[in-house]
Motif scaffolding. Sequence first.
Motif, PDB file in Angstrom:
ATOM      1  N   LEU A 132       0.840  -1.191   0.000  1.00  0.00           N
ATOM      2  CA  LEU A 132       0.000   0.000   0.000  1.00  0.00           C
ATOM      3  C   LEU A 132       0.880   1.248   0.000  1.00  0.00           C
ATOM      4  O   LEU A 132       1.764   1.375   0.847  1.00  0.00           O
ATOM      5  CB  LEU A 132      -0.872   0.032   1.257  1.00  0.00           C
ATOM      6  N   PHE A 161      -4.518   6.463   1.588  1.00  0.00           N
ATOM      7  CA  PHE A 161      -3.952   5.226   1.060  1.00  0.00           C
ATOM      8  C   PHE A 161      -4.405   4.956  -0.365  1.00  0.00           C
ATOM      9  O   PHE A 161      -5.531   5.296  -0.764  1.00  0.00           O
ATOM     10  CB  PHE A 161      -4.385   4.032   1.919  1.00  0.00           C
ATOM     11  N   GLY A 162      -3.510   4.306  -1.139  1.00  0.00           N
ATOM     12  CA  GLY A 162      -3.921   3.677  -2.375  1.00  0.00           C
ATOM     13  C   GLY A 162      -4.635   2.373  -2.040  1.00  0.00           C
ATOM     14  O   GLY A 162      -4.667   1.944  -0.872  1.00  0.00           O
ATOM     15  N   ARG A 163      -5.185   1.708  -3.051  1.00  0.00           N
ATOM     16  CA  ARG A 163      -5.921   0.479  -2.796  1.00  0.00           C
ATOM     17  C   ARG A 163      -5.017  -0.731  -2.620  1.00  0.00           C
ATOM     18  O   ARG A 163      -5.492  -1.801  -2.214  1.00  0.00           O
ATOM     19  CB  ARG A 163      -6.928   0.216  -3.909  1.00  0.00           C
ATOM     20  N   GLN A 194     -11.196  -0.875   6.371  1.00  0.00           N
ATOM     21  CA  GLN A 194     -10.611  -1.401   5.144  1.00  0.00           C
ATOM     22  C   GLN A 194     -11.551  -2.437   4.538  1.00  0.00           C
ATOM     23  O   GLN A 194     -11.674  -3.554   5.052  1.00  0.00           O
ATOM     24  CB  GLN A 194      -9.228  -2.016   5.395  1.00  0.00           C
ATOM     25  N   GLY A 231     -10.112  -5.604  -0.731  1.00  0.00           N
ATOM     26  CA  GLY A 231      -9.511  -5.118  -1.972  1.00  0.00           C
ATOM     27  C   GLY A 231      -9.295  -3.622  -2.031  1.00  0.00           C
ATOM     28  O   GLY A 231      -8.962  -3.086  -3.095  1.00  0.00           O
ATOM     29  N   GLN A 232      -9.475  -2.950  -0.909  1.00  0.00           N
ATOM     30  CA  GLN A 232      -9.295  -1.494  -0.857  1.00  0.00           C
ATOM     31  C   GLN A 232      -8.249  -1.120   0.188  1.00  0.00           C
ATOM     32  O   GLN A 232      -7.910  -1.927   1.061  1.00  0.00           O
ATOM     33  CB  GLN A 232     -10.619  -0.808  -0.515  1.00  0.00           C
ATOM     34  N   GLY A 233      -7.762   0.101   0.105  1.00  0.00           N
ATOM     35  CA  GLY A 233      -6.871   0.598   1.131  1.00  0.00           C
ATOM     36  C   GLY A 233      -7.664   1.070   2.340  1.00  0.00           C
ATOM     37  O   GLY A 233      -8.883   1.276   2.266  1.00  0.00           O
ATOM     38  N   PRO A 234      -7.009   1.226   3.477  1.00  0.00           N
ATOM     39  CA  PRO A 234      -7.704   1.723   4.677  1.00  0.00           C
ATOM     40  C   PRO A 234      -8.266   3.123   4.460  1.00  0.00           C
ATOM     41  O   PRO A 234      -7.617   3.973   3.855  1.00  0.00           O
ATOM     42  CB  PRO A 234      -6.588   1.736   5.729  1.00  0.00           C
ATOM     43  N   GLN A 235      -9.489   3.330   4.966  1.00  0.00           N
ATOM     44  CA  GLN A 235     -10.142   4.642   4.916  1.00  0.00           C
ATOM     45  C   GLN A 235     -10.193   5.206   6.331  1.00  0.00           C
ATOM     46  O   GLN A 235     -10.672   4.538   7.249  1.00  0.00           O
ATOM     47  CB  GLN A 235     -11.551   4.510   4.343  1.00  0.00           C
TER      48      GLN A 235
END
Lengths: 113, 110
Positions: A88, A103-105, B37, B40-44
């Motif tokens: 990431l 963050f990117g995915r 999270q 398939g995604q980054g942490p929000q």
Amino acid sequence: QKEVEQDPGPLSVPEGAIVSLNCTYSNSAFQYFMWYRQYSRKGPELLMYTYSSGNKEDGRFTAQVDKSSKYISLFIRDSQPSDSATYLCAMSVSSGGSYIPTFGRGTSLIVHP
Amino acid sequence: DAGVTQSPTHLIKTRGQQVTLRCSPKSGHDTVSWYQQALGQGPQFIFQYYEEEERQRGNFPDRFSGHQFPNYSSELNVNALLLGDSALYLCASTSSYEQYFGPGTRLTVT
């Protein structure tokens, strides 16, 4: 358009290969750039942190930042199967002493023996 | 030195219920951030607590609330759970620009 773009992969390479992972971003205010490694079912682990444009090296890992192009990279030399994980990228600005990363995915990396 | 710890490891809740997740930061760290999270995604970023106050908040509805205790540990509460709340919830112990993440709590809403 997302603030941070990262190809999800998966990226599959043979053991010993040089790996290049990349992110682009749109917010020119970002000052701090980070790379995290996340193994399956675990929390992210900070690998590298950079502030300025240029390269930073730590063992087999090199982080590169090009602020003029809004592009950051992570290079892994002599990749090992244990490097298989999601990588990431993250970046942040400083706001009142608080650094909240965007963050990117994540890019899934598979290093096969 | 114990790292960031979170509990429980995973749990299953029904839509409409409420849930509380817990986090203990690294020793000496006084700032705790919470992230969601999705697969398939980054942490929000959800919010950050410092000195028992919410210092910053991300784009999450009021159903998400938190608390920080005098010993710097923290709780994340989510009310009126929706199916879309199913995710890995990460707690991060913060030292300036560095975030040290816990293993997360896997929440499944059915």
